[in-house]
Design an enzyme around this catalytic site. Sequence first.
Site, PDB file in Angstrom:
ATOM      1  N   ASP A 161       0.816  -1.225   0.000  1.00 46.19           N
ATOM      2  CA  ASP A 161       0.000   0.000   0.000  1.00 46.19           C
ATOM      3  C   ASP A 161       0.847   1.272   0.000  1.00 46.19           C
ATOM      4  O   ASP A 161       0.500   2.266  -0.651  1.00 46.19           O
ATOM      5  CB  ASP A 161      -0.941   0.021   1.215  1.00 46.19           C
ATOM      6  CG  ASP A 161      -2.202  -0.796   0.969  1.00 46.19           C
ATOM      7  OD1 ASP A 161      -2.215  -1.606   0.021  1.00 46.19           O
ATOM      8  OD2 ASP A 161      -3.176  -0.635   1.736  1.00 46.19           O
ATOM      9  N   ASN A 218      -4.713  -2.474  -4.544  1.00 47.28           N
ATOM     10  CA  ASN A 218      -5.973  -2.464  -3.788  1.00 47.28           C
ATOM     11  C   ASN A 218      -5.825  -1.552  -2.569  1.00 47.28           C
ATOM     12  O   ASN A 218      -6.385  -1.825  -1.509  1.00 47.28           O
ATOM     13  CB  ASN A 218      -6.331  -3.896  -3.376  1.00 47.28           C
ATOM     14  CG  ASN A 218      -7.790  -4.020  -2.946  1.00 47.28           C
ATOM     15  OD1 ASN A 218      -8.552  -3.047  -2.999  1.00 47.28           O
ATOM     16  ND2 ASN A 218      -8.177  -5.196  -2.487  1.00 47.28           N
ATOM     17  N   ASP A 278     -11.323  -2.399  10.860  1.00 52.70           N
ATOM     18  CA  ASP A 278     -10.277  -3.316  10.360  1.00 52.70           C
ATOM     19  C   ASP A 278      -9.941  -4.391  11.395  1.00 52.70           C
ATOM     20  O   ASP A 278      -9.311  -5.402  11.074  1.00 52.70           O
ATOM     21  CB  ASP A 278      -9.005  -2.555   9.996  1.00 52.70           C
ATOM     22  CG  ASP A 278      -9.189  -1.672   8.766  1.00 52.70           C
ATOM     23  OD1 ASP A 278     -10.273  -1.711   8.151  1.00 52.70           O
ATOM     24  OD2 ASP A 278      -8.244  -0.945   8.429  1.00 52.70           O
ATOM     25  N   GLU A 319     -11.228  -4.827   0.997  1.00 49.99           N
ATOM     26  CA  GLU A 319     -10.446  -5.581   0.026  1.00 49.99           C
ATOM     27  C   GLU A 319     -11.252  -6.731  -0.566  1.00 49.99           C
ATOM     28  O   GLU A 319     -11.029  -7.177  -1.682  1.00 49.99           O
ATOM     29  CB  GLU A 319      -9.170  -6.111   0.678  1.00 49.99           C
ATOM     30  CG  GLU A 319      -8.098  -5.050   0.872  1.00 49.99           C
ATOM     31  CD  GLU A 319      -8.313  -4.171   2.073  1.00 49.99           C
ATOM     32  OE1 GLU A 319      -9.490  -3.920   2.455  1.00 49.99           O
ATOM     33  OE2 GLU A 319      -7.308  -3.707   2.651  1.00 49.99           O
ATOM     34  N   HIS A 324      -5.443  -9.391   2.910  1.00 50.98           N
ATOM     35  CA  HIS A 324      -4.479  -9.555   4.009  1.00 50.98           C
ATOM     36  C   HIS A 324      -5.146  -9.822   5.351  1.00 50.98           C
ATOM     37  O   HIS A 324      -4.667 -10.624   6.148  1.00 50.98           O
ATOM     38  CB  HIS A 324      -3.600  -8.302   4.079  1.00 50.98           C
ATOM     39  CG  HIS A 324      -4.366  -7.007   4.217  1.00 50.98           C
ATOM     40  ND1 HIS A 324      -3.932  -5.943   4.952  1.00 50.98           N
ATOM     41  CD2 HIS A 324      -5.571  -6.603   3.708  1.00 50.98           C
ATOM     42  CE1 HIS A 324      -4.788  -4.951   4.886  1.00 50.98           C
ATOM     43  NE2 HIS A 324      -5.794  -5.332   4.124  1.00 50.98           N
ATOM     44  N   ARG A 325      -6.272  -9.143   5.619  1.00 51.65           N
ATOM     45  CA  ARG A 325      -6.871  -9.304   6.966  1.00 51.65           C
ATOM     46  C   ARG A 325      -7.563 -10.668   7.122  1.00 51.65           C
ATOM     47  O   ARG A 325      -7.640 -11.205   8.223  1.00 51.65           O
ATOM     48  CB  ARG A 325      -7.831  -8.159   7.288  1.00 51.65           C
ATOM     49  CG  ARG A 325      -7.152  -6.827   7.226  1.00 51.65           C
ATOM     50  CD  ARG A 325      -7.610  -5.803   8.218  1.00 51.65           C
ATOM     51  NE  ARG A 325      -6.901  -4.562   7.957  1.00 51.65           N
ATOM     52  CZ  ARG A 325      -5.643  -4.296   8.315  1.00 51.65           C
ATOM     53  NH1 ARG A 325      -4.968  -5.176   9.019  1.00 51.65           N
ATOM     54  NH2 ARG A 325      -5.053  -3.162   8.002  1.00 51.65           N
ATOM     55  N   LYS A 365       0.185  -6.534   1.746  1.00 54.07           N
ATOM     56  CA  LYS A 365      -0.513  -5.253   1.590  1.00 54.07           C
ATOM     57  C   LYS A 365      -0.168  -4.298   2.738  1.00 54.07           C
ATOM     58  O   LYS A 365       0.028  -3.105   2.523  1.00 54.07           O
ATOM     59  CB  LYS A 365      -2.025  -5.492   1.531  1.00 54.07           C
ATOM     60  CG  LYS A 365      -2.822  -4.225   1.252  1.00 54.07           C
ATOM     61  CD  LYS A 365      -4.297  -4.524   1.063  1.00 54.07           C
ATOM     62  CE  LYS A 365      -5.044  -3.310   0.535  1.00 54.07           C
ATOM     63  NZ  LYS A 365      -5.339  -2.291   1.528  1.00 54.07           N
TER      64      LYS A 365
HETATM   65  O1  LIG Z   1      -8.268   6.419   6.529  1.00 60.76           O
HETATM   66  C1  LIG Z   1      -7.694   5.347   6.687  1.00 60.76           C
HETATM   67  O2  LIG Z   1      -6.457   5.259   6.816  1.00 60.76           O
HETATM   68  C2  LIG Z   1      -8.500   4.111   6.729  1.00 60.76           C
HETATM   69  C3  LIG Z   1      -9.852   4.170   6.922  1.00 60.76           C
HETATM   70  C4  LIG Z   1     -10.698   2.978   7.011  1.00 60.76           C
HETATM   71  O3  LIG Z   1     -11.419   2.836   5.799  1.00 60.76           O
HETATM   72  P1  LIG Z   1     -12.958   3.309   5.585  1.00 60.76           P
HETATM   73  O4  LIG Z   1     -13.075   4.687   6.012  1.00 60.76           O
HETATM   74  O5  LIG Z   1     -13.118   3.109   4.115  1.00 60.76           O
HETATM   75  O6  LIG Z   1     -13.797   2.391   6.403  1.00 60.76           O
HETATM   76  C5  LIG Z   1      -9.881   1.706   7.211  1.00 60.76           C
HETATM   77  O7  LIG Z   1     -10.684   0.577   6.979  1.00 60.76           O
HETATM   78  C6  LIG Z   1      -8.686   1.676   6.285  1.00 60.76           C
HETATM   79  O8  LIG Z   1      -7.912   0.507   6.432  1.00 60.76           O
HETATM   80  C7  LIG Z   1      -7.778   2.836   6.572  1.00 60.76           C
HETATM   81  C1  LIG Z   2      -9.616  -1.618   4.463  1.00 62.19           C
HETATM   82  C2  LIG Z   2      -8.295  -1.626   4.445  1.00 62.19           C
HETATM   83  O1  LIG Z   2      -7.512  -0.931   3.600  1.00 62.19           O
HETATM   84  P1  LIG Z   2      -7.760   0.199   2.507  1.00 62.19           P
HETATM   85  O2  LIG Z   2      -9.158   0.682   2.590  1.00 62.19           O
HETATM   86  O3  LIG Z   2      -6.761   1.260   2.860  1.00 62.19           O
HETATM   87  O4  LIG Z   2      -7.429  -0.459   1.214  1.00 62.19           O
HETATM   88  C3  LIG Z   2      -7.519  -2.440   5.421  1.00 62.19           C
HETATM   89  O5  LIG Z   2      -6.279  -2.259   5.495  1.00 62.19           O
HETATM   90  O6  LIG Z   2      -8.103  -3.271   6.130  1.00 62.19           O
END
Ligand SMILES: O=C(O)C1=C[C@@H](OP(=O)(O)O)[C@@H](O)[C@H](O)C1
Ligand SMILES: C=C(OP(=O)(O)O)C(=O)O
Length: 416
Positions: free
Chosen positions: A51, A93, A295, A323, A370-371, A396
Site C-alpha cells: 500500500d 488495492n 479493520d 479488500e 491480508h486481513r 498489503k
Molecule cells: O483512513 C484510513 O487510513 C482508513 C480508513 C478505514 O477505511 P474506511 O473509512 O473506508 O472504512 C480503514 O478501513 C482503512 O484501512 C484505513
Molecule cells: C480496508 C483496508 O484498507 P484500505 O481501505 O486502505 O485499502 C484495510 O487495510 O483493512
Amino acid sequence: MTDALTIIPPQAPLRGRVSPPGSKSITNRALLLAGLANGESRLTGALKSDDTRHMANALRAMGVGVEEPEETGFVVRGSGRLRAPAEPLFLGNAGTAVRFLTAAAALAEGRVVLTGDAHMQKRPIAPLVEAMRSLGVEAEEPTGCPPVTVHGRGGFEGREVTVDAGLSSQYVSALLMLAACGAHPVRVALRGDAIGARGYIDLTVAAMRRFGAVVEPEGGSAWVVRPGGYRAAELHVEPDASAATYLWAAEALTGGAIDLGVAAADFTQPDAAAYPLIRDFRAMPPVIDGSQMQDAVPTLAAVAAFGAVPVRFTGIANLRVKECDRVHAMATELSRLSPGLAMEDGDDLVVTPAAPEGFRAARIETYGDHRIAMSMALAGLMVPGVTILDPGCVAKTYPDFWRDLGRLGVETRAAG
Ligand SMILES: O=C(O)C1=C[C@@H](OP(=O)(O)O)[C@@H](O)[C@H](O)C1
Ligand SMILES: C=C(OP(=O)(O)O)C(=O)O
C-alpha cells in the site's frame, strides 16, 4: 512466497518481543502531505508494504522525489506542485492511496488516471468524485469505482463541500487534505451521520496539522480548512494498530506474553480500541459495534470463535466494500473450521463458539485480503491443519507477518 501455508498450533504459550510495522494510515497520509509540501520531509518508523509502495510510486510519477534511505525511512522532496503522470497510476488495492490521490489529483497540471486491481475496481469512489465536482473539479468515474480520470488544473475554486461518507471515511480524509491547497478557506461537511471510523478523520487532522495546515472542527460533522498548503516536516510514524491486533490475539489465544514495544493505550489509531476485547476474549460482550474499529473486526471474529459466548458484530456494513466482502468471507472461512461457527445475519456477523472437539482442518480462501489471511492464521494457532491459501497477500500492510509469527515460535509448513 508459497501458494499455501499450514500453521502448526504451538505447544506452548507464545512469548517474545515483536513490534508491528509502522501504521499504514499514517504513512500514506504523511507521504502525500510531504509530497504536497515545498521542501524536504523525513519519515521514520514508516510502513514499507504494497500500500505504501503504491503511494510512493504514484508521487514519484507526479514529480515528487521519494527516497528510501533505510528500512523504515522515507525522504520526500516536494515542490508544492504535482505533475500530471505520463501513465495511469496503478494503485493495487490500496484504498488510502486511491482515495487520497484522487482528490489530490485536482492539484496536478493535467489529466490523471487512477486505477487499481480487480478488487479495487469494485470499491466505490463515486461519493468522493461527486463531492470533488461540487468544488469545481472535472472528473469522471464511469463505473462508480476506479478507474477515475481527474482533469487537474493545479487547484480548485469551491469553498464548500458536502460528502456522503457512509461507505468510507477515506472520502472525508481525502477532501480535507485537498482543502488546505485551495485559494480560500474550505468547509468540508458530512452528509448524514453515517461514517466509517471517525478516528481516521482525527488521524487526518493530526497529520495535516503536523505538516502546517490549519483545520478547525465545527461540531462533529464539519471542518473548516484554511488555505496555505503544507510545510515540510519530520515525523516518526507510530506502529500499526490493526497489525497489532494479530499479535494481541496470538498472545490472548495462547495465554502467552508478547511485548509489542508499545502499549495499547499509546496508539492514536482507532483499532487500538479492540485491545481490551481481545485480551478478555472469553468474556466478550454479546454485541460488539465494529463501526469504529472496522479493520479489527476480522481479528475479533476469529478470536470470538474460541471464546465462551456468541457474539454479534454490528455496524459493519462497509466491511462488504473492503479488500473483499469481509462479512461474507469471515462467515464462510470460519465455518469451514466448524459448520455454523459464523453466520451472516443481514449485514451483521454472528460468531457462535464451538467446543474444541468441534473444529476440523481446513483450507482457507483469503480472497487476496491480508486481513482474512492474518485473522484466519489466528485460528490456525488453535486448530491443527489450518492451511492459508495465498499467504503472500499479507504484503498489503504487514509483509513480515509470517516471519514475526515464526519469531514467536509458530511453525508453518509450505502446503502447495
Ligand atoms: O483512513 C484510513 O487510513 C482508513 C480508513 C478505514 O477505511 P474506511 O473509512 O473506508 O472504512 C480503514 O478501513 C482503512 O484501512 C484505513
Ligand atoms: C480496508 C483496508 O484498507 P484500505 O481501505 O486502505 O485499502 C484495510 O487495510 O483493512
